[in-house]
Motif scaffolding. Structure first.
Motif, PDB file in Angstrom:
ATOM      1  N   ASP A 115      74.696 -43.255  46.559  1.00  0.00           N
ATOM      2  CA  ASP A 115      75.674 -43.467  47.627  1.00  0.00           C
ATOM      3  C   ASP A 115      75.254 -44.525  48.640  1.00  0.00           C
ATOM      4  N   TYR A 116      73.990 -44.952  48.647  1.00  0.00           N
ATOM      5  CA  TYR A 116      73.580 -46.000  49.586  1.00  0.00           C
ATOM      6  C   TYR A 116      72.765 -47.100  48.905  1.00  0.00           C
ATOM      7  N   ASP A 117      71.599 -46.757  48.388  1.00  0.00           N
ATOM      8  CA  ASP A 117      70.666 -47.782  47.897  1.00  0.00           C
ATOM      9  C   ASP A 117      71.208 -48.587  46.727  1.00  0.00           C
ATOM     10  N   VAL A 118      71.784 -47.914  45.750  1.00  0.00           N
ATOM     11  CA  VAL A 118      72.257 -48.621  44.552  1.00  0.00           C
ATOM     12  C   VAL A 118      73.386 -49.606  44.890  1.00  0.00           C
ATOM     13  N   PRO A 119      74.388 -49.239  45.723  1.00  0.00           N
ATOM     14  CA  PRO A 119      75.412 -50.229  46.086  1.00  0.00           C
ATOM     15  C   PRO A 119      74.832 -51.439  46.848  1.00  0.00           C
ATOM     16  N   VAL A 120      73.848 -51.205  47.706  1.00  0.00           N
ATOM     17  CA  VAL A 120      73.219 -52.320  48.437  1.00  0.00           C
ATOM     18  C   VAL A 120      72.508 -53.238  47.459  1.00  0.00           C
ATOM     19  N   ILE A 121      71.742 -52.654  46.529  1.00  0.00           N
ATOM     20  CA  ILE A 121      71.045 -53.451  45.521  1.00  0.00           C
ATOM     21  C   ILE A 121      72.053 -54.218  44.674  1.00  0.00           C
ATOM     22  N   THR A 122      73.150 -53.570  44.306  1.00  0.00           N
ATOM     23  CA  THR A 122      74.194 -54.222  43.507  1.00  0.00           C
ATOM     24  C   THR A 122      74.783 -55.412  44.254  1.00  0.00           C
ATOM     25  N   ASP A 123      75.124 -55.244  45.521  1.00  0.00           N
ATOM     26  CA  ASP A 123      75.676 -56.350  46.310  1.00  0.00           C
ATOM     27  C   ASP A 123      74.696 -57.514  46.406  1.00  0.00           C
ATOM     28  N   VAL A 124      73.445 -57.210  46.698  1.00  0.00           N
ATOM     29  CA  VAL A 124      72.444 -58.269  46.868  1.00  0.00           C
ATOM     30  C   VAL A 124      72.203 -59.005  45.557  1.00  0.00           C
ATOM     31  N   THR A 140      60.413 -54.276  42.879  1.00  0.00           N
ATOM     32  CA  THR A 140      59.830 -53.022  42.404  1.00  0.00           C
ATOM     33  C   THR A 140      60.599 -52.501  41.197  1.00  0.00           C
ATOM     34  N   ILE A 141      61.909 -52.558  41.240  1.00  0.00           N
ATOM     35  CA  ILE A 141      62.716 -52.097  40.107  1.00  0.00           C
ATOM     36  C   ILE A 141      62.489 -53.000  38.894  1.00  0.00           C
ATOM     37  N   ARG A 142      62.477 -54.315  39.119  1.00  0.00           N
ATOM     38  CA  ARG A 142      62.260 -55.261  38.004  1.00  0.00           C
ATOM     39  C   ARG A 142      60.944 -54.990  37.286  1.00  0.00           C
ATOM     40  N   ASN A 143      59.894 -54.740  38.062  1.00  0.00           N
ATOM     41  CA  ASN A 143      58.555 -54.623  37.495  1.00  0.00           C
ATOM     42  C   ASN A 143      58.106 -53.183  37.293  1.00  0.00           C
ATOM     43  N   GLY A 144      58.950 -52.229  37.658  1.00  0.00           N
ATOM     44  CA  GLY A 144      58.582 -50.826  37.528  1.00  0.00           C
ATOM     45  C   GLY A 144      58.592 -50.346  36.090  1.00  0.00           C
ATOM     46  N   ILE A 145      57.924 -49.237  35.895  1.00  0.00           N
ATOM     47  CA  ILE A 145      57.857 -48.608  34.569  1.00  0.00           C
ATOM     48  C   ILE A 145      58.729 -47.361  34.598  1.00  0.00           C
ATOM     49  N   LEU A 156      69.955 -50.715  35.698  1.00  0.00           N
ATOM     50  CA  LEU A 156      69.550 -51.190  37.020  1.00  0.00           C
ATOM     51  C   LEU A 156      68.474 -52.267  36.905  1.00  0.00           C
ATOM     52  N   LYS A 157      67.525 -52.082  35.985  1.00  0.00           N
ATOM     53  CA  LYS A 157      66.481 -53.097  35.763  1.00  0.00           C
ATOM     54  C   LYS A 157      67.107 -54.403  35.259  1.00  0.00           C
ATOM     55  N   GLU A 158      68.076 -54.290  34.360  1.00  0.00           N
ATOM     56  CA  GLU A 158      68.758 -55.473  33.837  1.00  0.00           C
ATOM     57  C   GLU A 158      69.486 -56.213  34.961  1.00  0.00           C
ATOM     58  N   GLN A 159      70.116 -55.450  35.828  1.00  0.00           N
ATOM     59  CA  GLN A 159      70.833 -56.028  36.964  1.00  0.00           C
ATOM     60  C   GLN A 159      69.878 -56.807  37.881  1.00  0.00           C
ATOM     61  N   CYS A 160      68.653 -56.323  38.018  1.00  0.00           N
ATOM     62  CA  CYS A 160      67.668 -56.973  38.899  1.00  0.00           C
ATOM     63  C   CYS A 160      66.930 -58.127  38.224  1.00  0.00           C
ATOM     64  N   ALA A 161      67.030 -58.236  36.904  1.00  0.00           N
ATOM     65  CA  ALA A 161      66.221 -59.196  36.151  1.00  0.00           C
ATOM     66  C   ALA A 161      66.490 -60.655  36.515  1.00  0.00           C
ATOM     67  N   ASP A 162      67.741 -61.028  36.732  1.00  0.00           N
ATOM     68  CA  ASP A 162      68.074 -62.431  36.979  1.00  0.00           C
ATOM     69  C   ASP A 162      68.180 -62.773  38.455  1.00  0.00           C
ATOM     70  N   TYR A 163      67.879 -61.827  39.296  1.00  0.00           N
ATOM     71  CA  TYR A 163      68.046 -62.026  40.743  1.00  0.00           C
ATOM     72  C   TYR A 163      67.257 -63.230  41.254  1.00  0.00           C
ATOM     73  N   LYS A 164      66.017 -63.386  40.806  1.00  0.00           N
ATOM     74  CA  LYS A 164      65.167 -64.459  41.318  1.00  0.00           C
ATOM     75  C   LYS A 164      65.759 -65.840  41.055  1.00  0.00           C
ATOM     76  N   ASP A 165      66.262 -66.065  39.865  1.00  0.00           N
ATOM     77  CA  ASP A 165      66.855 -67.364  39.545  1.00  0.00           C
ATOM     78  C   ASP A 165      68.117 -67.603  40.367  1.00  0.00           C
ATOM     79  N   GLY A 166      68.972 -66.598  40.459  1.00  0.00           N
ATOM     80  CA  GLY A 166      70.196 -66.744  41.243  1.00  0.00           C
ATOM     81  C   GLY A 166      69.910 -66.946  42.712  1.00  0.00           C
ATOM     82  N   LEU A 167      68.907 -66.262  43.223  1.00  0.00           N
ATOM     83  CA  LEU A 167      68.512 -66.431  44.620  1.00  0.00           C
ATOM     84  C   LEU A 167      68.023 -67.854  44.847  1.00  0.00           C
ATOM     85  N   GLY A 168      67.196 -68.367  43.939  1.00  0.00           N
ATOM     86  CA  GLY A 168      66.692 -69.736  44.057  1.00  0.00           C
ATOM     87  C   GLY A 168      67.836 -70.742  44.076  1.00  0.00           C
TER      88      GLY A 168
END
Length: 173
Positions: A115-124, A140-145, A156-168
């Motif tokens: 209800d809070y963290d996942v939507p924020v992560i999704t938006d970002v 942490t999610i990208r590199n977590g086990i 969720l890990k897949e969603q975080c995987a490309d964040y660095k390139d898009g952010l750049g």
């Protein structure tokens, strides 16, 4: 050659490492007691230096618990008592983290919620926003086990995987 810069290097679980053993034992315990809690445990992720394989004798163990909602104080107290670990700090509802001491090693249980963290992560991640308060969580999610809840956490890990390139790209443009 087939790996991209976005692919985290997999870390094998070394059960000779007491921090890995503690994390796996806690994950097993959490899976067993989740039915006694008022909300659903969706996944358990090992984060921090232990997940990256860079931990040392001073490292804590970060365990991220992905839940449908923030657990009540009663659930958090019940969870800690059922795990039978010593708290290092008073359980505080305003803090999404419980600090435990297990065999002389600090363990942080960090609660992430649908209800809070996942939507924020999704938006970002979707808009590749440079939100410093969330960027560490994404890393942490990208590199977590994943210790449990592969179906939920893989997405969720897949969603975080490309964040660095898009952010750049967003910062440069």
């Amino acid at each position: 050659m087939g790996e991209t810069a976005n692919t985290p290097i997999p870390v094998k679980l070394n059960f000779a490492n007491p921090r890995i053993k503690i994390a796996c034992d806690i994950a097993e315990g959490l899976k067993d007691i989740q039915l006694e809690m008022d909300n659903e445990l969706r996944g358990i992720l090992l984060g921090g230096s232990v997940s990256r394989g860079t931990d040392d004798k001073y490292s804590d163990v970060e365990i991220l618990l992905f839940m449908t909602t923030v657990p009540t104080l009663e659930d958090r107290h019940r969870l800690i008592s059922l795990l039978n670990f010593e708290k290092t700090e008073k359980v505080d509802f305003d803090n999404n983290e419980d600090n435990l001491l297990v065999n002389g090693i600090q363990v942080d249980l960090v609660y992430y919620t649908d209800d809070y963290d996942v939507p924020v992560i999704t938006d970002v991640t979707e808009y590749c926003l440079p939100d410093y308060s969330v960027m560490g969580n994404i890393d942490t999610i990208r590199n977590g086990i994943i210790l449990w809840g592969d179906d939920y956490l893989s997405g969720l890990k897949e969603q975080c995987a490309d964040y660095k390139d898009g952010l750049g790209e967003n910062i440069i443009i």
